[in-house]
Design a protein around this motif. Structure first.
Motif, PDB file in Angstrom:
ATOM      1  N   LYS A 121       0.857  -1.116  -0.025  1.00 18.21           N
ATOM      2  CA  LYS A 121      -0.005   0.083  -0.014  1.00 18.21           C
ATOM      3  C   LYS A 121       0.795   1.200  -0.058  1.00 18.21           C
ATOM      4  CE  LYS A 121      -3.679   0.069   2.737  1.00 18.21           C
ATOM      5  NZ  LYS A 121      -4.907   0.510   1.689  1.00 18.21           N
ATOM      6  N   PHE A 122       1.990   1.294   0.939  1.00 18.28           N
ATOM      7  CA  PHE A 122       2.622   2.440   0.870  1.00 18.28           C
ATOM      8  C   PHE A 122       4.108   2.284   0.224  1.00 18.28           C
ATOM      9  CE2 PHE A 122      -0.259   2.767   4.537  1.00 18.28           C
ATOM     10  CZ  PHE A 122      -0.514   3.951   4.427  1.00 18.28           C
ATOM     11  N   VAL A 146       4.438   2.689   8.332  1.00 17.92           N
ATOM     12  CA  VAL A 146       4.195   1.114   8.283  1.00 17.92           C
ATOM     13  C   VAL A 146       4.278   0.912   9.856  1.00 17.92           C
ATOM     14  CG1 VAL A 146       4.592  -0.896   7.427  1.00 17.92           C
ATOM     15  CG2 VAL A 146       4.476   0.942   5.719  1.00 17.92           C
ATOM     16  N   LEU A 147       5.197   1.524  10.306  1.00 24.37           N
ATOM     17  CA  LEU A 147       5.690   0.855  11.902  1.00 24.37           C
ATOM     18  C   LEU A 147       4.377   1.147  12.781  1.00 24.37           C
ATOM     19  CD1 LEU A 147       9.449   2.153  12.102  1.00 24.37           C
ATOM     20  CD2 LEU A 147       8.761  -0.417  12.452  1.00 24.37           C
ATOM     21  N   SER A 148       3.965   2.382  12.390  1.00 23.95           N
ATOM     22  CA  SER A 148       2.519   2.761  13.342  1.00 23.95           C
ATOM     23  C   SER A 148       1.230   1.939  13.039  1.00 23.95           C
ATOM     24  CB  SER A 148       2.378   4.185  13.170  1.00 23.95           C
ATOM     25  OG  SER A 148       1.833   4.566  11.698  1.00 23.95           O
ATOM     26  N   LEU A 149       1.336   1.352  11.780  1.00 25.68           N
ATOM     27  CA  LEU A 149       0.118   0.713  11.553  1.00 25.68           C
ATOM     28  C   LEU A 149       0.280  -0.886  11.463  1.00 25.68           C
ATOM     29  CD1 LEU A 149      -0.955   2.656   8.398  1.00 25.68           C
ATOM     30  CD2 LEU A 149      -1.923   2.883  10.836  1.00 25.68           C
ATOM     31  N   ASN A 168       1.628  11.049  -5.025  1.00 29.01           N
ATOM     32  CA  ASN A 168       0.851   9.634  -4.920  1.00 29.01           C
ATOM     33  C   ASN A 168       0.643   9.065  -3.436  1.00 29.01           C
ATOM     34  OD1 ASN A 168       0.479   9.286  -7.774  1.00 29.01           O
ATOM     35  ND2 ASN A 168       2.227   8.475  -7.915  1.00 29.01           N
ATOM     36  N   LEU A 169       1.658   9.436  -2.569  1.00 30.10           N
ATOM     37  CA  LEU A 169       1.717   8.649  -1.263  1.00 30.10           C
ATOM     38  C   LEU A 169       0.861   9.673  -0.378  1.00 30.10           C
ATOM     39  CD1 LEU A 169       2.860   6.415   0.238  1.00 30.10           C
ATOM     40  CD2 LEU A 169       3.998   6.933  -2.297  1.00 30.10           C
ATOM     41  N   TYR A 176      -6.671   6.249   2.784  1.00 25.54           N
ATOM     42  CA  TYR A 176      -6.714   5.403   3.925  1.00 25.54           C
ATOM     43  C   TYR A 176      -7.449   6.059   5.290  1.00 25.54           C
ATOM     44  CZ  TYR A 176      -4.904   2.682   8.086  1.00 25.54           C
ATOM     45  OH  TYR A 176      -5.016   2.006   9.119  1.00 25.54           O
ATOM     46  N   LEU A 177      -7.359   7.492   5.280  1.00 27.09           N
ATOM     47  CA  LEU A 177      -7.811   8.016   6.468  1.00 27.09           C
ATOM     48  C   LEU A 177      -9.472   8.127   6.177  1.00 27.09           C
ATOM     49  CD1 LEU A 177      -5.645  10.903   7.358  1.00 27.09           C
ATOM     50  CD2 LEU A 177      -5.991   9.082   8.704  1.00 27.09           C
TER      51      LEU A 177
END
Length: 307
Positions: A121-122, A146-149, A168-169, A176-177
């Motif tokens: 995704k990221f 990614v670490l946070s999710l 894009n990110l 996502y939000l």
């Protein structure tokens, strides 16, 4: 609505100076909660308190009704990305992710599943073997996200999530939000107003150790009167959208260049109303290049009698 996070008379002192003083409020479960404020007004300190990195000098914080003292059981329910990195520069991207999963005591099957989904995704998967110290600022930001999710937390705490992300990110993160709205509680500190307003349920402004504005977009629009030049970039050309927008009273001027529509309107309320008429599925990016955060804060704080 039940609160995921509640603060009761919370104050924080750093280096013999109070950064935050006597905060008491709740953050609703499943809401997107955004914190604005000038530099030095305590945004990062506030997030670090919610993440358990700082403990209050006085007062109490509750997570899902339980008093929060930095215990691991509650921390496992929180995904943090802040001014204090969770990664080690001397490990690879994948080694950092594995170490985080071990700290959180994630089952291997859950780690593998979430790693694949979030890495794709990221756009992080191709950098798994790269030492973090060799990564660009943007890759490090993706790693922090990614670490946070990684552990599918119910509460997400992010400091400046859109900073250092490419076109894009930024859109991936905003999408996502939108998708998790109502499912997870999100707390964001930012100086980027224009894009996040499309996903935020509630705003606060921190000023002089306390909260000087607290409300939703509707309340904010009653206090702010700023001219806007909005830009909406579509995934492809949609000539019918121009015709649709030309009929709106909120728009003073409108221009079209390829897939991008630019329009001038009178203020924040009008800008929001215009966006509501466009199908989110065809939008690639939303921006507003005329709003100035400093002026926004000046108007909000002036209405509160503080500037």
């Amino acid at each position: 609505m039940e609160a995921s996070i509640a603060l009761k008379k919370v104050s924080k002192q750093l280096e013999n100076r109070y950064i935050l003083s006597n905060l008491s409020f709740g953050i609703e479960t499943g809401s997107n909660f955004v914190v604005l404020g000038r530099n030095g007004q305590g945004k990062s300190t506030f997030l670090n308190l919610l993440a358990g990195i700082y403990t209050p000098t006085s007062g109490k914080i509750y997570i899902n009704g339980q008093e929060f003292n930095g215990d691991r059981a509650l921390i496992k329910n929180i995904g943090y990305m802040g001014d204090i990195p969770l990664y080690d520069d001397y490990l690879s991207v994948l080694e950092n992710l594995k170490r985080r999963s071990q700290y959180l005591e994630m089952p291997l099957s859950e780690f593998d599943k979430n790693l694949k989904e979030l890495g794709d995704k990221f756009y992080l998967s191709t950098y798994f073997d790269t030492p973090v110290k060799q990564c660009s600022t943007g890759i490090k930001k993706r790693l922090s996200i990614v670490l946070s999710l990684l552990h599918s937390p119910e509460i997400i705490i992010w400091d400046e999530p859109l900073a250092n992300l490419d076109f894009n990110l930024r859109n991936t993160l905003l999408e996502y939000l939108r998708n998790i709205k109502g499912k997870k509680t999100v707390v964001i500190a930012t100086n980027e107003f224009t894009e996040l307003h499309t996903v935020a349920d509630r705003w606060i402004v921190l000023h002089n150790q306390g909260i000087r504005f607290d409300g939703d977009l509707e309340k904010m629009t009653t206090q702010v009167d700023l001219p806007f030049i909005g830009q909406v970039e579509l995934k492809k050309e949609h000539p019918e959208i121009i015709s649709q927008l030309e009929d709106l009273q909120e728009i003073d001027k409108i221009y079209e260049t390829g897939n991008t529509i630019e329009f001038q309107c009178r203020g924040l309320r009008e800008f929001y109303n215009i966006l509501q008429t466009i199908d989110n599925e065809i939008i690639l990016r939303i921006s507003c290049n005329s709003i100035d955060l400093e002026e926004l804060l000046n108007q909000l704080l002036s209405d509160e009698g503080l500037v």
